[in-house]
Motif scaffolding. Structure first.
Motif, PDB file in Angstrom:
ATOM      1  N   ALA A 290      -1.041 -11.624  -0.866  1.00 50.64           N
ATOM      2  CA  ALA A 290      -0.500 -10.528  -1.672  1.00 50.64           C
ATOM      3  C   ALA A 290      -0.783  -9.175  -1.012  1.00 50.64           C
ATOM      4  N   SER A 291      -1.966  -9.035  -0.453  1.00 54.30           N
ATOM      5  CA  SER A 291      -2.318  -7.784   0.235  1.00 54.30           C
ATOM      6  C   SER A 291      -1.464  -7.583   1.477  1.00 54.30           C
TER       7      SER A 291
ATOM      8  N   ARG B 294       1.568  -8.831   1.961  1.00 54.43           N
ATOM      9  CA  ARG B 294       2.941  -8.523   1.534  1.00 54.43           C
ATOM     10  C   ARG B 294       3.073  -7.059   1.118  1.00 54.43           C
ATOM     11  N   GLN B 295       2.022  -6.507   0.564  1.00 51.98           N
ATOM     12  CA  GLN B 295       2.049  -5.099   0.196  1.00 51.98           C
ATOM     13  C   GLN B 295       2.181  -4.225   1.444  1.00 51.98           C
TER      14      GLN B 295
END
Length: 221
Positions: free
Chosen positions: A209-210, A212-213
């Motif tokens: 998730a990090s 993808r951010q």
């Protein structure tokens, strides 16, 4: 326990690239300003001129005169200070001397092209910093638990691109190198996400998730 050596080496190359880009920002007066962390300073209002890149000195007409001196025009009135663009133009017109191009002015007007370039450079710098942080705090511990592929050559290429970028002046080659650094950084992040895709755990999901951010902050240019 898996060896963290490839990831550590990859982070090391990215750190060199990050430091190179940050020095480049400072040189152009686009580093962090007093307005807040990460806020680029207005190049029209830098407090001090950035360091010049090594290059051939340019001789100017009338260089024997004391710079900053103020003269009198015939018939009264104060002439422009010696060394100013106005004074150079006057001396060139009166004496027939050839005017040589001035070095690039770091206080030059911030055109749309310069604003776009500054914004693109800031995105690469910020995203590289975020990537290094994610790798150190999230991927490092995960790599020790279970190995996942790390494509070291991409980080080496990214470092080399940034080193070449720092040698360029504004222009087409600078823009090409900056775009290449942007694309290479995206490749590094995408490959890390792919490497973590086969490790379905809560820790890996947080790391993905990090990452993808970071990709969201690197749109196609």
């Amino acid at each position: 326990m898996a060896s963290p050596a490839p990831l550590v080496a990859s982070i090391s190359h990215q750190m060199v690239a990050l430091q190179t880009l940050q020095l480049l920002q400072q040189e152009w007066g686009w580093g962090e300003g007093p307005g807040g962390p990460g806020g680029p300073r207005d190049p029209d209002h830098v407090s001090a001129a950035p360091a010049r890149r090594p290059g051939p000195s340019r001789a100017r007409p009338g260089s024997g005169r004391e710079e900053g001196a103020v003269g009198r025009r015939p018939g009264g009135g104060t002439a422009a200070p010696a060394g100013s663009p106005e004074a150079e133009a006057v001396r060139g017109a009166e004496g027939g001397a050839e005017l040589l191009p001035f070095p690039q002015n770091p206080r030059a007007p911030c055109t749309l092209a310069r604003m776009a370039m500054r914004s693109a450079l800031a995105r690469v710098v910020d995203s590289t910093s975020e990537l290094v942080s994610v790798e150190q705090t999230l991927l490092g511990p995960l790599q020790q638990e279970r190995a996942f592929p790390v494509h070291l050559k991409d980080s080496v290429e990214f470092r080399n691109i940034c080193s070449h970028l720092a040698l360029q002046m504004e222009g087409q080659q600078f823009d090409r190198d900056l775009n290449a650094a942007h694309q290479c950084l995206k490749t590094i992040v995408k490959k890390l996400i792919q490497s973590l895709a086969n490790l379905p755990s809560d820790s890996h999901m947080v790391a993905c998730a990090s990452l993808r951010q970071i990709l969201q902050n690197l749109p196609d240019v």
